[in-house]
Design a protein around this motif. Structure first.
Motif, mmCIF file in Angstrom:
data_model
loop_
_atom_site.group_PDB
_atom_site.id
_atom_site.type_symbol
_atom_site.label_atom_id
_atom_site.label_comp_id
_atom_site.label_asym_id
_atom_site.label_seq_id
_atom_site.Cartn_x
_atom_site.Cartn_y
_atom_site.Cartn_z
ATOM 1 N N THR A 331 0.818 -1.210 0.000
ATOM 2 C CA THR A 331 0.000 0.000 0.000
ATOM 3 C C THR A 331 0.856 1.266 0.000
ATOM 4 N N SER A 332 2.135 1.156 0.357
ATOM 5 C CA SER A 332 3.023 2.332 0.278
ATOM 6 C C SER A 332 3.197 2.777 -1.167
ATOM 7 N N ARG A 333 3.368 1.814 -2.078
ATOM 8 C CA ARG A 333 3.527 2.161 -3.499
ATOM 9 C C ARG A 333 2.227 2.761 -4.040
ATOM 10 N N TRP A 334 1.099 2.244 -3.555
ATOM 11 C CA TRP A 334 -0.200 2.806 -3.940
ATOM 12 C C TRP A 334 -0.311 4.255 -3.447
ATOM 13 N N ALA A 335 0.134 4.490 -2.206
ATOM 14 C CA ALA A 335 0.090 5.847 -1.653
ATOM 15 C C ALA A 335 1.026 6.777 -2.423
ATOM 16 N N GLU A 336 2.154 6.256 -2.889
ATOM 17 C CA GLU A 336 3.072 7.075 -3.691
ATOM 18 C C GLU A 336 2.418 7.484 -5.003
ATOM 19 N N ALA A 337 1.592 6.596 -5.573
ATOM 20 C CA ALA A 337 0.858 6.952 -6.792
ATOM 21 C C ALA A 337 -0.141 8.072 -6.494
ATOM 22 N N LEU A 338 -0.814 7.991 -5.328
ATOM 23 C CA LEU A 338 -1.709 9.079 -4.924
ATOM 24 C C LEU A 338 -0.943 10.390 -4.789
ATOM 25 N N ARG A 339 0.249 10.303 -4.193
ATOM 26 C CA ARG A 339 1.055 11.515 -3.983
ATOM 27 C C ARG A 339 1.461 12.140 -5.312
ATOM 28 N N TYR A 357 -6.071 13.630 1.952
ATOM 29 C CA TYR A 357 -7.104 12.585 2.016
ATOM 30 C C TYR A 357 -6.517 11.170 2.052
ATOM 31 N N LEU A 358 -5.208 11.036 2.321
ATOM 32 C CA LEU A 358 -4.579 9.715 2.345
ATOM 33 C C LEU A 358 -5.281 8.778 3.332
ATOM 34 N N THR A 359 -5.528 9.250 4.556
ATOM 35 C CA THR A 359 -6.138 8.394 5.576
ATOM 36 C C THR A 359 -7.527 7.933 5.165
ATOM 37 N N SER A 360 -8.324 8.832 4.594
ATOM 38 C CA SER A 360 -9.684 8.449 4.205
ATOM 39 C C SER A 360 -9.665 7.442 3.061
ATOM 40 N N ARG A 361 -8.708 7.563 2.130
ATOM 41 C CA ARG A 361 -8.613 6.594 1.032
ATOM 42 C C ARG A 361 -8.203 5.222 1.562
ATOM 43 N N LEU A 362 -7.263 5.203 2.497
ATOM 44 C CA LEU A 362 -6.879 3.921 3.110
ATOM 45 C C LEU A 362 -8.064 3.305 3.855
ATOM 46 N N ALA A 363 -8.802 4.144 4.565
ATOM 47 C CA ALA A 363 -9.960 3.648 5.312
ATOM 48 C C ALA A 363 -11.010 3.075 4.374
ATOM 49 N N GLN A 364 -11.221 3.719 3.226
ATOM 50 C CA GLN A 364 -12.186 3.206 2.249
ATOM 51 C C GLN A 364 -11.813 1.815 1.782
ATOM 52 N N PHE A 365 -10.509 1.546 1.671
ATOM 53 C CA PHE A 365 -10.052 0.209 1.263
ATOM 54 C C PHE A 365 -10.280 -0.810 2.374
ATOM 55 N N VAL A 401 2.131 6.961 5.840
ATOM 56 C CA VAL A 401 1.354 5.796 5.382
ATOM 57 C C VAL A 401 1.218 4.775 6.504
ATOM 58 N N SER A 402 2.327 4.513 7.220
ATOM 59 C CA SER A 402 2.281 3.560 8.335
ATOM 60 C C SER A 402 1.339 4.047 9.421
ATOM 61 N N GLN A 403 1.441 5.321 9.786
ATOM 62 C CA GLN A 403 0.613 5.853 10.864
ATOM 63 C C GLN A 403 -0.863 5.869 10.475
ATOM 64 N N ALA A 404 -1.151 6.237 9.242
ATOM 65 C CA ALA A 404 -2.548 6.233 8.792
ATOM 66 C C ALA A 404 -3.111 4.819 8.798
ATOM 67 N N THR A 405 -2.288 3.840 8.394
ATOM 68 C CA THR A 405 -2.741 2.446 8.367
ATOM 69 C C THR A 405 -2.977 1.926 9.775
ATOM 70 N N LEU A 406 -2.081 2.252 10.702
ATOM 71 C CA LEU A 406 -2.209 1.768 12.085
ATOM 72 C C LEU A 406 -3.475 2.300 12.756
ATOM 73 N N ARG A 407 -3.945 3.461 12.334
ATOM 74 C CA ARG A 407 -5.172 4.005 12.924
ATOM 75 C C ARG A 407 -6.414 3.257 12.447
ATOM 76 N N ILE A 408 -6.265 2.448 11.402
ATOM 77 C CA ILE A 408 -7.416 1.790 10.784
ATOM 78 C C ILE A 408 -7.461 0.291 11.091
ATOM 79 N N VAL A 409 -6.313 -0.394 10.966
ATOM 80 C CA VAL A 409 -6.311 -1.854 11.073
ATOM 81 C C VAL A 409 -6.277 -2.297 12.531
ATOM 82 N N LYS A 410 -6.614 -3.565 12.759
ATOM 83 C CA LYS A 410 -6.695 -4.106 14.117
ATOM 84 C C LYS A 410 -5.508 -5.002 14.475
#
Length: 583
Positions: A331-339, A357-365, A401-410
């Motif tokens: 997902t880091s490479r995906w986030a780089e494409a967003l950037r 909107y990186l965090t919201s896009r990750l959350a949508q996934f 990217v790591s911090q945004a992901t950690l706020r979402i996953v369990k």
């Protein structure tokens, strides 16, 4: 149909005017080569388009034509065992049509429109059916029965439905809708990738996804329908961990998304998976795998689409009542494409240039995962488990990217470079990783394995924590300054690390471990520790205990065959008693 002209080109971003009739997220055809693109921003009659192919050769004034439909995937028999690019073009068919290099503007259907499938109708003429109801099935592979369902949003009476051999576009039947109109039924349907497929109800996850990886199943389990991330620096084993999850997890189907990683990693998947025999089915692993390959040398914009393509395909199989795992690397490479796209759109950047909107896009996934009651009158249950790798630069998980992901996953399986350098794999750091599903899954483990499972798991974590604290003392005053009981803690921790947590993905005996064997192996290590503690109380020397020959046999116990471990471990307990009694 909206037609416009290009006024600006910036890498994968194309801006066209005269597009007032187009809509957000419409798929467009760009230039003479009819490159595939998608509208991502509208201002008046100007449309910003991300192009999923190489834009070299485009010029001002070139034509842009909207298809007036969003980016969709084709869903039906033929998905499994296939390998697609980020916008669901079949790579093997493209190679046959255009050679080893992908041609510009090539347009090949995602599913084979010529192949005939044996369709067995299960619904009857006159049946009242609604969205999600099963009309029949196709045996797509030896292990997956592909259910043909009423598409979401459709309901009516079956006017006719015929079993037989059909390709995915031929009409197999017809529904008479409530308003009197006729709706043709085929084996395939389409769905927009950015819209989550509907379900009846989302349920709390209560069953573990069994992976066969001891550190995951015992210490940091993930629930079926849950979410997890695997962050780690280069060389720490993210890809191998994900390959192991794809190979051995107790799910019905795996959708593996290679979004932006190196091509040789996808090559490993393509070479290994057909040769691996699935322990659950006895068939090739490819019989239950769909691959999305959008490697680092492919157009950057298509990485962004590949995530949505993969999870939409997974939702479709989930709707059949299957348990599906989506594995995204990374997902880091995906986030780089967003950037990159955000920068070319001249949007206000957030941390380290990533869009706000990186965090919201990750959350949508990740929020498209879950254990659900599917649409349909039979009340079937399906699940989608989402696991994403994160590749933080330099292994620094404080990056966005790591911090945004950690706020979402369990579940957080933190890979550690220092463990990887010591050749300890999986290099999951047991002091920093965690699972928020652990308490919720405790009842399942107690009911299906042993009532003391959670106690054993907590005891492992306690021993490893005690070891970390004692290591600080050892660095200051040396191991000889410790008491015999503290040295026994270090010995038990070393055994847990080397004999239990460390696992070899490339040997058949150690690549996968059943839950029963995992529990028995931990209990064997604890048995040695407890008997050794009794020997210390009798005055035995800790040095002699550490050097007992049975210690080496405990170290090799994880290599014992799954069918023999119970007898072998019982024999080892007898050896432990005899050797400790002799000192």
């Amino acid at each position: 149909m909206a037609e416009g002209k290009i006024i600006k080109i910036s890498g994968p971003l194309v801006i066209a005017e005269g597009m007032r009739e187009a809509n957000m997220f419409d798929v467009v055809r760009v230039g003479r080569d009819r490159l595939i693109g998608e509208i991502i921003e509208m201002h008046g009659d100007r449309a910003s388009i991300q192009v999923y192919e190489e834009t070299a050769g485009l010029g001002r004034g070139d034509e842009v034509i909207s298809t007036n439909s969003p980016l969709c995937v084709e869903l039906g028999p033929g998905l499994i065992k296939n390998i697609y690019d980020g916008i669901q073009r079949p790579l093997e068919k493209m190679r046959q049509a255009a050679g080893d290099n992908i041609s510009k503007g090539i347009d090949i259907p995602a599913l084979d429109h010529e192949k005939k499938w044996e369709f067995v109708a299960t619904a009857k003429v006159g049946d009242k059916v609604s969205e999600g109801d099963v009309l029949g099935y196709v045996d797509e592979t030896d292990v997956i029965r592909h259910k043909i369902m009423v598409p979401p949003g459709i309901s009516g009476k079956v006017d006719y439905l015929l079993s037989g051999k059909y390709n995915v576009t031929e009409k197999v039947g017809e529904l008479k809708l409530d308003g009197g109109k006729k709706y043709p039924l085929a084996l395939a349907q389409q769905w927009p990738v950015r819209k989550a497929r509907p379900y009846a109800e989302k349920l709390p996850p209560k069953v573990p996804m069994i992976t066969g990886q001891r550190i995951i199943d015992t210490l940091f389990p993930i629930a079926i329908g849950g979410t997890a991330c695997v962050p780690g620096p280069f060389g720490s084993g993210k890809t191998v961990v994900q390959h192991q999850l794809a190979k051995w997890s107790n799910v019905d189907l795996v959708v593996y998304i290679g979004c932006g990683e190196r091509g040789n990693e996808m090559t490993d998947v393509l070479r290994e998976f057909p040769e691996i025999i699935d322990p659950r089915t006895g068939k090739s692993l490819m019989e239950r795998t769909v691959l999305i390959a959008n490697t680092s040398d492919m157009p950057v914009a298509a990485r962004e689409a590949s995530i949505y393509t993969g999870i939409t395909i997974a939702e479709y199989f989930r709707d059949m009542g299957l348990s599906v795992a989506v594995i995204a690397d990374s997902t880091s490479r995906w986030a780089e494409a967003l950037r990159e796209m955000s920068g070319r759109l001249e949007e206000m950047p957030g941390d380290e240039g990533y869009p706000a909107y990186l965090t919201s896009r990750l959350a949508q996934f990740y929020e498209r995962a879950g254990d659900v009651t599917c649409l349909g009158s039979d009340g079937r249950r399906g699940s989608l488990t989402a696991i994403g790798a994160v590749s933080p630069p330099g292994g620094d998980i404080s990056e966005p990217v790591s911090q945004a992901t950690l706020r979402i996953v369990k579940v957080f399986w933190g890979l550690d470079a220092s463990l990887a350098y010591k050749r300890h794999f999986p290099a999951i750091n047991w002091l920093t990783s965690y699972s928020l599903y652990k308490d919720r899954l405790e009842g399942w483990y107690s009911e299906n394995i042993d009532g003391s499972w959670s106690t054993v798991s907590n005891e492992i974590a306690k021993i490893l924590q005690n070891e970390a604290e004692l290591e600080e003392i050892v660095k200051l005053v040396g191991v000889d300054a410790l008491s015999p009981s503290d040295r026994l803690i270090l010995e038990a921790a070393r055994s847990i690390r080397e004999d239990f947590l460390q696992q070899n993905a490339f040997t058949s005996e150690d690549s996968y471990t059943s839950l029963g064997k995992q529990y028995a192996l931990v209990k064997l290590i604890f048995y040695f520790r407890d008997r050794a503690a009794e020997a210390l109380d009798r005055g035995a020397d800790i040095e002699k205990i550490s050097d007992l020959p049975v210690r080496e046999k405990i170290g090799r116990a994880k290599e014992v065959d799954e069918n023999e471990y119970a007898n072998k471990y019982a024999a080892l307990r007898g050896e432990i008693d005899r050797e400790l009694a002799s000192i």
